[in-house]
Design a protein around this motif. Structure first.
Motif, PDB file in Angstrom:
ATOM      1  N   GLY A  38      58.230  39.487  32.473  1.00  0.00           N
ATOM      2  CA  GLY A  38      57.760  38.108  32.418  1.00  0.00           C
ATOM      3  C   GLY A  38      56.579  38.016  31.476  1.00  0.00           C
ATOM      4  O   GLY A  38      55.852  38.993  31.284  1.00  0.00           O
ATOM      5  N   ASN A  39      56.385  36.873  30.868  1.00  0.00           N
ATOM      6  CA  ASN A  39      55.229  36.748  29.984  1.00  0.00           C
ATOM      7  C   ASN A  39      54.422  35.498  30.329  1.00  0.00           C
ATOM      8  O   ASN A  39      54.054  34.712  29.482  1.00  0.00           O
ATOM      9  CB  ASN A  39      55.613  36.817  28.505  1.00  0.00           C
ATOM     10  N   GLY A  40      54.116  35.414  31.623  1.00  0.00           N
ATOM     11  CA  GLY A  40      53.284  34.323  32.105  1.00  0.00           C
ATOM     12  C   GLY A  40      51.951  34.836  32.601  1.00  0.00           C
ATOM     13  O   GLY A  40      51.630  36.023  32.481  1.00  0.00           O
ATOM     14  N   ASN A  41      51.169  33.935  33.186  1.00  0.00           N
ATOM     15  CA  ASN A  41      49.831  34.323  33.624  1.00  0.00           C
ATOM     16  C   ASN A  41      49.855  35.326  34.784  1.00  0.00           C
ATOM     17  O   ASN A  41      48.949  36.151  34.902  1.00  0.00           O
ATOM     18  CB  ASN A  41      48.988  33.099  33.964  1.00  0.00           C
ATOM     19  N   VAL A  42      50.893  35.322  35.615  1.00  0.00           N
ATOM     20  CA  VAL A  42      50.990  36.319  36.684  1.00  0.00           C
ATOM     21  C   VAL A  42      51.202  37.703  36.084  1.00  0.00           C
ATOM     22  O   VAL A  42      50.606  38.683  36.529  1.00  0.00           O
ATOM     23  CB  VAL A  42      52.115  35.961  37.683  1.00  0.00           C
ATOM     24  N   ALA A  43      52.013  37.801  35.051  1.00  0.00           N
ATOM     25  CA  ALA A  43      52.258  39.092  34.393  1.00  0.00           C
ATOM     26  C   ALA A  43      50.961  39.667  33.823  1.00  0.00           C
ATOM     27  O   ALA A  43      50.686  40.860  33.988  1.00  0.00           O
ATOM     28  CB  ALA A  43      53.300  38.930  33.290  1.00  0.00           C
ATOM     29  N   ILE A  44      50.166  38.840  33.172  1.00  0.00           N
ATOM     30  CA  ILE A  44      48.915  39.338  32.588  1.00  0.00           C
ATOM     31  C   ILE A  44      47.928  39.696  33.697  1.00  0.00           C
ATOM     32  O   ILE A  44      47.164  40.648  33.575  1.00  0.00           O
ATOM     33  CB  ILE A  44      48.331  38.346  31.554  1.00  0.00           C
ATOM     34  N   ASP A  45      47.946  38.950  34.820  1.00  0.00           N
ATOM     35  CA  ASP A  45      47.079  39.286  35.950  1.00  0.00           C
ATOM     36  C   ASP A  45      47.459  40.650  36.522  1.00  0.00           C
ATOM     37  O   ASP A  45      46.576  41.457  36.837  1.00  0.00           O
ATOM     38  CB  ASP A  45      47.186  38.235  37.055  1.00  0.00           C
ATOM     39  N   ILE A  46      48.744  40.910  36.658  1.00  0.00           N
ATOM     40  CA  ILE A  46      49.191  42.213  37.166  1.00  0.00           C
ATOM     41  C   ILE A  46      48.741  43.326  36.230  1.00  0.00           C
ATOM     42  O   ILE A  46      48.234  44.354  36.675  1.00  0.00           O
ATOM     43  CB  ILE A  46      50.716  42.230  37.357  1.00  0.00           C
ATOM     44  N   ALA A  47      48.910  43.127  34.933  1.00  0.00           N
ATOM     45  CA  ALA A  47      48.475  44.141  33.961  1.00  0.00           C
ATOM     46  C   ALA A  47      46.975  44.380  34.076  1.00  0.00           C
ATOM     47  O   ALA A  47      46.523  45.533  34.074  1.00  0.00           O
ATOM     48  CB  ALA A  47      48.845  43.696  32.546  1.00  0.00           C
ATOM     49  N   ARG A  48      46.191  43.317  34.177  1.00  0.00           N
ATOM     50  CA  ARG A  48      44.737  43.474  34.292  1.00  0.00           C
ATOM     51  C   ARG A  48      44.362  44.252  35.541  1.00  0.00           C
ATOM     52  O   ARG A  48      43.491  45.124  35.499  1.00  0.00           O
ATOM     53  CB  ARG A  48      44.047  42.109  34.335  1.00  0.00           C
ATOM     54  N   ILE A  49      45.033  43.969  36.651  1.00  0.00           N
ATOM     55  CA  ILE A  49      44.726  44.673  37.896  1.00  0.00           C
ATOM     56  C   ILE A  49      45.102  46.145  37.781  1.00  0.00           C
ATOM     57  O   ILE A  49      44.347  47.024  38.204  1.00  0.00           O
ATOM     58  CB  ILE A  49      45.433  43.997  39.085  1.00  0.00           C
ATOM     59  N   LEU A  50      46.257  46.437  37.208  1.00  0.00           N
ATOM     60  CA  LEU A  50      46.684  47.827  37.079  1.00  0.00           C
ATOM     61  C   LEU A  50      45.803  48.632  36.136  1.00  0.00           C
ATOM     62  O   LEU A  50      45.662  49.844  36.301  1.00  0.00           O
ATOM     63  CB  LEU A  50      48.141  47.890  36.611  1.00  0.00           C
ATOM     64  N   LEU A  51      45.205  47.982  35.143  1.00  0.00           N
ATOM     65  CA  LEU A  51      44.433  48.699  34.126  1.00  0.00           C
ATOM     66  C   LEU A  51      42.920  48.707  34.379  1.00  0.00           C
ATOM     67  O   LEU A  51      42.210  49.512  33.791  1.00  0.00           O
ATOM     68  CB  LEU A  51      44.711  48.088  32.752  1.00  0.00           C
ATOM     69  N   ARG A  52      42.456  47.838  35.228  1.00  0.00           N
ATOM     70  CA  ARG A  52      41.015  47.756  35.488  1.00  0.00           C
ATOM     71  C   ARG A  52      40.585  48.874  36.438  1.00  0.00           C
ATOM     72  O   ARG A  52      41.297  49.202  37.386  1.00  0.00           O
ATOM     73  CB  ARG A  52      40.680  46.399  36.096  1.00  0.00           C
ATOM     74  N   PRO A  53      39.411  49.462  36.215  1.00  0.00           N
ATOM     75  CA  PRO A  53      38.920  50.497  37.138  1.00  0.00           C
ATOM     76  C   PRO A  53      38.787  49.953  38.567  1.00  0.00           C
ATOM     77  O   PRO A  53      38.355  48.814  38.772  1.00  0.00           O
ATOM     78  CB  PRO A  53      37.543  50.856  36.563  1.00  0.00           C
ATOM     79  N   VAL A  54      39.124  50.776  39.536  1.00  0.00           N
ATOM     80  CA  VAL A  54      39.106  50.342  40.933  1.00  0.00           C
ATOM     81  C   VAL A  54      37.698  49.937  41.371  1.00  0.00           C
ATOM     82  O   VAL A  54      37.538  48.997  42.152  1.00  0.00           O
ATOM     83  CB  VAL A  54      39.680  51.443  41.856  1.00  0.00           C
ATOM     84  N   ALA A  61      41.998  33.511  26.708  1.00  0.00           N
ATOM     85  CA  ALA A  61      40.920  34.158  27.467  1.00  0.00           C
ATOM     86  C   ALA A  61      41.458  35.267  28.362  1.00  0.00           C
ATOM     87  O   ALA A  61      40.834  36.330  28.476  1.00  0.00           O
ATOM     88  CB  ALA A  61      40.174  33.119  28.298  1.00  0.00           C
ATOM     89  N   GLU A  62      42.610  35.052  29.000  1.00  0.00           N
ATOM     90  CA  GLU A  62      43.207  36.080  29.855  1.00  0.00           C
ATOM     91  C   GLU A  62      43.620  37.299  29.042  1.00  0.00           C
ATOM     92  O   GLU A  62      43.372  38.442  29.444  1.00  0.00           O
ATOM     93  CB  GLU A  62      44.407  35.515  30.611  1.00  0.00           C
ATOM     94  N   LEU A  63      44.212  37.068  27.883  1.00  0.00           N
ATOM     95  CA  LEU A  63      44.594  38.179  27.011  1.00  0.00           C
ATOM     96  C   LEU A  63      43.355  38.900  26.486  1.00  0.00           C
ATOM     97  O   LEU A  63      43.310  40.129  26.440  1.00  0.00           O
ATOM     98  CB  LEU A  63      45.464  37.683  25.858  1.00  0.00           C
ATOM     99  N   ARG A  64      42.348  38.151  26.116  1.00  0.00           N
ATOM    100  CA  ARG A  64      41.105  38.741  25.605  1.00  0.00           C
ATOM    101  C   ARG A  64      40.482  39.660  26.654  1.00  0.00           C
ATOM    102  O   ARG A  64      39.968  40.731  26.326  1.00  0.00           O
ATOM    103  CB  ARG A  64      40.127  37.642  25.210  1.00  0.00           C
ATOM    104  N   GLU A  65      40.537  39.257  27.916  1.00  0.00           N
ATOM    105  CA  GLU A  65      39.975  40.087  28.978  1.00  0.00           C
ATOM    106  C   GLU A  65      40.673  41.442  29.039  1.00  0.00           C
ATOM    107  O   GLU A  65      40.030  42.473  29.210  1.00  0.00           O
ATOM    108  CB  GLU A  65      40.085  39.381  30.323  1.00  0.00           C
ATOM    109  N   VAL A  66      41.983  41.460  28.865  1.00  0.00           N
ATOM    110  CA  VAL A  66      42.725  42.719  28.868  1.00  0.00           C
ATOM    111  C   VAL A  66      42.294  43.590  27.684  1.00  0.00           C
ATOM    112  O   VAL A  66      42.084  44.790  27.830  1.00  0.00           O
ATOM    113  CB  VAL A  66      44.252  42.470  28.838  1.00  0.00           C
TER     114      VAL A  66
END
Length: 87
Positions: free
Chosen positions: A15-31, A71-76
């Motif tokens: 998927g290429n919506g805001n939920v997809a980018i949120d999932i990517a950010r959560i998986l890649l961000r330090p715990v 902004a969401e993409l920039r955060e990633v």
């Protein structure tokens, strides 16, 4: 859902919506950073054991049709060790 976050270093988000980018950010961000958010304890526990280092977001349309914001993409892209490529 109970995704396996320990058997690979790569995750694929469909998927290429805001939920997809949120999932990517959560998986890649330090715990440690995620602990400052409102994520549930069981999710933080699973993410603390995660071996995911790469996330591929796969959508049926191109980047121009992605529903996330700049902004969401920039955060990633600002996460340490993260690069973004499109095809």
């Amino acid at each position: 859902l109970n995704p396996d976050l320990t058997s690979s270093d790569t995750a694929v988000v469909v998927g290429n919506g805001n939920v997809a980018i949120d999932i990517a950010r959560i998986l890649l961000r330090p715990v440690d950073e995620l602990r400052k958010t409102d994520l549930a304890d069981y999710a933080l526990d699973a993410l603390s054991r995660s071996t995911i280092k790469r996330v591929h977001i796969v959508g049926r349309r191109g980047p121009a049709q992605a529903a996330w914001t700049t902004a969401e993409l920039r955060e990633v892209t600002r996460l340490e060790g993260v690069g973004v490529a499109t095809r």
